[in-house]
Design a protein around this motif. Structure first.
Motif, mmCIF file in Angstrom:
data_model
loop_
_atom_site.group_PDB
_atom_site.id
_atom_site.type_symbol
_atom_site.label_atom_id
_atom_site.label_comp_id
_atom_site.label_asym_id
_atom_site.label_seq_id
_atom_site.Cartn_x
_atom_site.Cartn_y
_atom_site.Cartn_z
ATOM 1 N N TYR A 3 0.853 -1.187 0.000
ATOM 2 C CA TYR A 3 0.000 0.000 0.000
ATOM 3 C C TYR A 3 0.888 1.237 0.000
ATOM 4 O O TYR A 3 2.068 1.178 0.362
ATOM 5 C CB TYR A 3 -0.941 0.006 1.207
ATOM 6 C CG TYR A 3 -0.239 0.074 2.549
ATOM 7 C CD1 TYR A 3 0.073 1.302 3.142
ATOM 8 C CD2 TYR A 3 0.119 -1.091 3.227
ATOM 9 C CE1 TYR A 3 0.705 1.364 4.367
ATOM 10 C CE2 TYR A 3 0.759 -1.034 4.456
ATOM 11 C CZ TYR A 3 1.040 0.187 5.027
ATOM 12 O OH TYR A 3 1.682 0.261 6.237
ATOM 13 N N ASP A 8 -4.984 4.278 1.390
ATOM 14 C CA ASP A 8 -4.869 3.192 0.416
ATOM 15 C C ASP A 8 -4.941 1.839 1.119
ATOM 16 O O ASP A 8 -5.642 0.919 0.674
ATOM 17 C CB ASP A 8 -3.552 3.325 -0.357
ATOM 18 C CG ASP A 8 -3.364 2.247 -1.414
ATOM 19 O OD1 ASP A 8 -4.354 1.897 -2.089
ATOM 20 O OD2 ASP A 8 -2.237 1.740 -1.553
ATOM 21 N N ALA A 9 -4.209 1.715 2.236
ATOM 22 C CA ALA A 9 -4.227 0.464 2.996
ATOM 23 C C ALA A 9 -5.640 0.152 3.480
ATOM 24 O O ALA A 9 -6.130 -0.984 3.343
ATOM 25 C CB ALA A 9 -3.267 0.561 4.174
#
Length: 435
Positions: A3, A8-9
């Protein structure tokens, strides 16, 4: 699975170490927190290069966080003094330090902060560009403005205040709708002046996608600066402020499309009766992105006491959705704050944040107050001191006026209601005068 950013993660269903730490601090389920990060309603500013960082989350459903502004100026160049302020702020529980240095070796100071300080570190690249390039404002190029942003990202800064919302359209609105105090944001006034002198579009707005790419690479949280924040209560909620806020809403969406975390900066000076509405408007326009407010200062007449005017506004703002309070010191509008000013500002902001957390029903917020009330009922003075938001000041006050009897204070003495109620309910005789 890899990520790029905390957002995003979260969107990929990855629980990061930062999320685990924040969830534990907030006493909430980590999967619930992760979803809030994915939605942009919580930001965890955490530059990949800031290795000494103690993670904290910012969002209206979390504990209200506070930020401490400091840094050198042409008239106050002592870096050791600024570092002492940093250390004091961290000891007092400030979650964030914003370096506003505008003189000297700013990069050395900034790198020291991101290398050693556990607090979230924020900066304003616009200030640094003027210092770094050593040339007239008009001669700084669009490319040079952007290079400073990248420099700060590489130096490990967790969030940057970038004045993107004041573009040519916003500036035109500002000029068409006269204000009492014009633009009071330092960064906003600098970029407005640059636009006026060069005739060019705000480079941060024009090249916003490039800035987002930088933020994405290092996981820098974008703090969308409020160049048009009101500088007096007469300007609060005017067309310039709302016009910029609408632009910030659009910029928030674009940042989220690239998985870049966002916080929104807000007022400023604002009368009490406008604060709730302003918080709700921001939450709507910016789709629940965390709101970061300076105060708001609820009156213009209190230089020397603006930590109080800001705490009043901050408590109300946070109770209605603001997530992040920028402290204001007694020196606001007057000078660079000294060590004592910083302490007074932090304490006032912490009181405002805690009061708001109680009002919002944040998990565990009122436990502290319950413990203090229990100690008071027991007349446990040392217990009370340990629980004080400023134990040093509380102990000093008591030492300065010691009572005749240790279980009372010098104001009430034998008239102490707590002492007498404890005794009478225990079946004792209460005489008061001849004790």
């Amino acid at each position: 699975m890899t990520y790029t950013t905390q957002m995003d993660a979260a969107r990929k269903g990855i629980t990061t170490v930062a999320m685990e730490v924040v969830a534990q601090k907030e006493q909430m389920d980590v999967l619930e927190l992760r979803e809030l990060v994915a939605q942009g309603k919580v930001a965890i500013p955490a530059n990949k290069l800031h290795t000494s960082l103690d993670f904290n989350g910012i969002g209206s459903m979390l504990k209200t966080k506070i930020n401490v502004n400091l840094g050198t100026s042409r008239d106050w160049k002592d870096l050791d003094m600024e570092l002492e302020k940093v250390n004091d702020a961290v000891k007092m529980g400030a979650e964030s330090i914003m370096d506003l240095s505008s003189y000297g070796d700013t990069q050395q100071f900034r790198r020291k902060l991101t290398g050693e300080c556990p607090a979230i570190i924020g900066t304003v690249p616009i200030y640094d560009a003027v210092v770094y390039y050593h040339k007239p404002l008009k001669e700084i190029t669009s490319e040079e403005w952007l290079q400073i942003v990248e420099m700060h990202a590489k130096d490990g800064v967790d969030f940057m205040t970038i004045h993107v919302g004041i573009n040519k359209n916003t500036a035109r609105r500002f000029k068409d709708n006269k204000r009492l105090t014009n633009i009071v944001s330092r960064g906003g006034s600098i970029i407005f002046a640059w636009m006026e002198m060069t005739g060019q579009e705000n480079p941060f707005y024009e090249h916003y996608d490039r800035i987002l790419d930088i933020c994405r690479e290092y996981d820098v949280t974008m703090s969308l600066g409020d160049a048009c924040r009101p500088g007096c209560i007469a300007d609060a909620g005017d067309i310039s402020q709302i016009e910029e806020l609408v632009t910030l809403g659009e910029l928030t969406r674009r940042a989220w499309e690239k998985d870049v975390q966002v916080i929104i900066e807000g007022p400023g000076h604002m009368p009490l009766n406008q604060i709730e509405a302003n918080m709700k408007i921001q939450q709507t326009i910016c789709q629940g992105a965390p709101f970061y407010v300076l105060g708001p200062l609820v009156t213009d007449i209190a230089p020397g006491y603006d930590h109080i005017t800001a705490a009043i506004g901050g408590a109300l703002a946070a109770s209605h959705g603001a997530a992040f309070l920028c402290y204001v010191t007694p020196a606001e509008h007057l000078r660079l704050p000294d060590l004592n000013d910083v302490k007074e500002g932090i304490i006032a902001a912490k009181i405002a944040a805690h009061a708001a957390d109680i009002a919002k029903g944040i998990q565990g917020a009122s436990d502290w107050d319950y413990q203090m009330s229990t100690a008071r009922k027991k007349l446990d003075w040392n217990g009370m001191f340990d629980l004080c938001i400023d134990p040093e000041k509380a102990r000093t006050y008591r030492e300065q006026a010691k009572p005749e009897k240790e279980d009372t204070c010098s104001m009430c003495g034998n008239f102490c209601a707590v002492k007498n109620m404890n005794r009478i309910l225990d079946g004792e005789i209460v005489s008061i005068y001849d004790e």
